[in-house]
Design an enzyme around this catalytic site. Sequence first.
Site, PDB file in Angstrom:
ATOM      1  N   HIS A  86       0.690  -1.279   0.046  1.00 56.33           N
ATOM      2  CA  HIS A  86       0.177  -0.166   0.087  1.00 56.33           C
ATOM      3  C   HIS A  86       0.897   1.117  -0.008  1.00 56.33           C
ATOM      4  CE1 HIS A  86      -3.804  -2.012   1.581  1.00 56.33           C
ATOM      5  NE2 HIS A  86      -3.208  -2.792   0.511  1.00 56.33           N
ATOM      6  N   GLU A  88       0.760   4.036   1.790  1.00 52.69           N
ATOM      7  CA  GLU A  88       1.009   4.242   3.144  1.00 52.69           C
ATOM      8  C   GLU A  88       2.247   3.520   3.821  1.00 52.69           C
ATOM      9  OE1 GLU A  88      -3.583   4.351   2.868  1.00 52.69           O
ATOM     10  OE2 GLU A  88      -1.854   3.205   2.208  1.00 52.69           O
ATOM     11  N   CYS A 111      -6.535   1.470   5.389  1.00 51.91           N
ATOM     12  CA  CYS A 111      -7.038   0.320   5.636  1.00 51.91           C
ATOM     13  C   CYS A 111      -6.783  -0.279   7.379  1.00 51.91           C
ATOM     14  CB  CYS A 111      -6.672  -0.897   4.816  1.00 51.91           C
ATOM     15  SG  CYS A 111      -5.002  -1.612   4.859  1.00 51.91           S
ATOM     16  N   CYS A 114      -2.902  -0.841   7.530  1.00 52.99           N
ATOM     17  CA  CYS A 114      -1.936   0.378   7.393  1.00 52.99           C
ATOM     18  C   CYS A 114      -2.075   1.318   8.551  1.00 52.99           C
ATOM     19  CB  CYS A 114      -2.373   1.274   6.010  1.00 52.99           C
ATOM     20  SG  CYS A 114      -1.981   0.578   4.521  1.00 52.99           S
TER      21      CYS A 114
END
Length: 160
Positions: A86, A88, A111, A114
């Site tokens: 991801h 992040e 999410c 994260c």
Amino acid sequence: MSDEIRKRTPRDIYYMKLAYVISERSTCIRNGRQIGAVIVNDLNHIVSSGYNGNPRNMKHCEEIGCIREILQIPSGTKMEICTGVHAEQNAIIQAGPGALDATIYTTILPCNTCAKMIINAGIKRVVYCEDYPEHMGLELLRELGVKVDRVVVEKPPRIS
């Protein structure tokens, strides 16, 4: 000098627009899942950025296909099936200790995975634009004292 004072773009809008530009490097082929993130310290210096895509040295999904699409996995579920990292996560990895007490600007609500990384990195504020189907991450961030703000910006046109 003009009688009108030029209005500067507010920082939250500025950094969010940068996150969208960074998302253009994403290698995710799912519609609407090109995500970007920017980590900014308390001096308003950009510490790092990230976008979502497969790990370093792995073929991109446009070459190997999207396992989530092949298996018809709905967005926001079974995220561990995806081979991508991801935005992040990539920004946090690159920031290292520079993420401590920083703000992360991300084009989408983080999410749950994260959110846990954001908390452990010591990031104090999350600013996002688009909603995400799962809200466990949002609940965890708020529960553990991370400030979360939504800033809606018009997605800038692709530069390419």
